[in-house]
Design an enzyme around this catalytic site. Structure first.
Site, short mmCIF file in Angstrom:
data_model
loop_
_atom_site.label_atom_id
_atom_site.label_comp_id
_atom_site.label_asym_id
_atom_site.label_seq_id
_atom_site.Cartn_x
_atom_site.Cartn_y
_atom_site.Cartn_z
N HIS A 1 1.09 -1.29 -0.37
CA HIS A 1 0.21 -0.35 0.00
C HIS A 1 1.19 1.37 0.27
O HIS A 1 -0.18 2.50 0.21
CB HIS A 1 -1.21 -0.05 1.15
CG HIS A 1 -2.03 -1.57 1.42
ND1 HIS A 1 -1.39 -2.34 1.86
CD2 HIS A 1 -3.04 -1.52 0.66
CE1 HIS A 1 -2.55 -3.57 2.21
NE2 HIS A 1 -3.35 -2.97 1.59
N HIS B 1 -6.46 0.19 -3.61
CA HIS B 1 -7.21 0.50 -4.36
C HIS B 1 -6.99 1.30 -5.13
O HIS B 1 -6.81 2.67 -4.59
CB HIS B 1 -8.45 -0.01 -3.87
CG HIS B 1 -8.88 1.06 -2.58
ND1 HIS B 1 -8.70 0.89 -1.74
CD2 HIS B 1 -10.58 2.42 -3.08
CE1 HIS B 1 -9.10 2.83 -0.69
NE2 HIS B 1 -10.06 2.44 -1.46
#
Length: 205
Positions: free
Chosen positions: A102, A122
């Protein structure tokens, strides 16, 4: 680019096996991500999937290194809570290892210690991450520019926005509900492949 499909743990073994058997010719990797299953249950699912004709060299097992090794599938996907990538690489050198990251810091650590590819996201707004700010295309591009292993974008990716992923130089996309929850998973898998045609075809960096 490479097309990765990730299971969601919401389907019966029969439902999932039928879908994977039909879509595997059109995808490059299938991640078996069934968090609620025990090792025995996961083994039963994998046995069923393999017997249906899905090639072992397309299968990636999430987290359960022991199950991945026992069934001689292609690899394993590690999360932050999983065994350390360096330990897994040393103990199971045959396995292709993906790491979910991330940040650039996490990516650099995973890459340095033996990750073969990185799952980053995401990227776009997604129902599975409600209320969480997406990392976006610009951050994905930075990740790609700072990595020497393939980066796979995940999160809210549709056939319409997948070209944006390709334009960053990323090596692929990962899709869950976009294919597995579709009325026609085969046609949707084909649609994803067609949507990024011409961008980083072949994918591997």
């Amino acid at each position: 680019m490479k097309l990765h499909v990730i299971t969601d743990g919401k389907k019966t073994n029969e439902e999932l096996t039928n879908i994977l058997r039909s879509i595997h010719p059109y995808v490059d990797r299938i991640h078996i991500r069934e968090k609620e299953k025990t090792a025995r249950e996961l083994a039963q699912l994998l046995e069923q999937i393999l017997k249906s004709g899905v090639p072992a060299n397309k299968l990636i097992v999430n987290d359960r290194v022991d199950v991945a090794q026992a069934f001689s599938v292609r690899g394993v996907q590690l999360a932050f809570h999983s065994l350390d990538v360096q330990l897994v690489k040393r103990a199971f050198p045959r396995l292709e290892i993906g790491c979910s990251v991330h940040s650039i810091k996490e990516a650099a650590y995973a890459e340095k210690n033996g990750a073969d590819f990185l799952l980053y996201g995401h990227i776009f707004t997604t129902s599975s991450k409600l209320g969480q700010q997406p990392r976006g295309i610009d951050n994905l591009k930075v990740m790609v520019e700072n990595s020497f292993v393939p980066i796979i974008g995940i999160g809210g990716i549709t056939p319409e926005n997948s070209k944006e992923i390709g334009e960053t130089g990323a090596s692929g996309i990962a899709v869950m509900s976009g294919i597995l929850d579709s009325i026609n998973p085969v046609e949707m898998a084909k649609k994803y492949r067609e949507s990024y045609s011409g961008y980083v075809e072949g994918g591997e960096k």
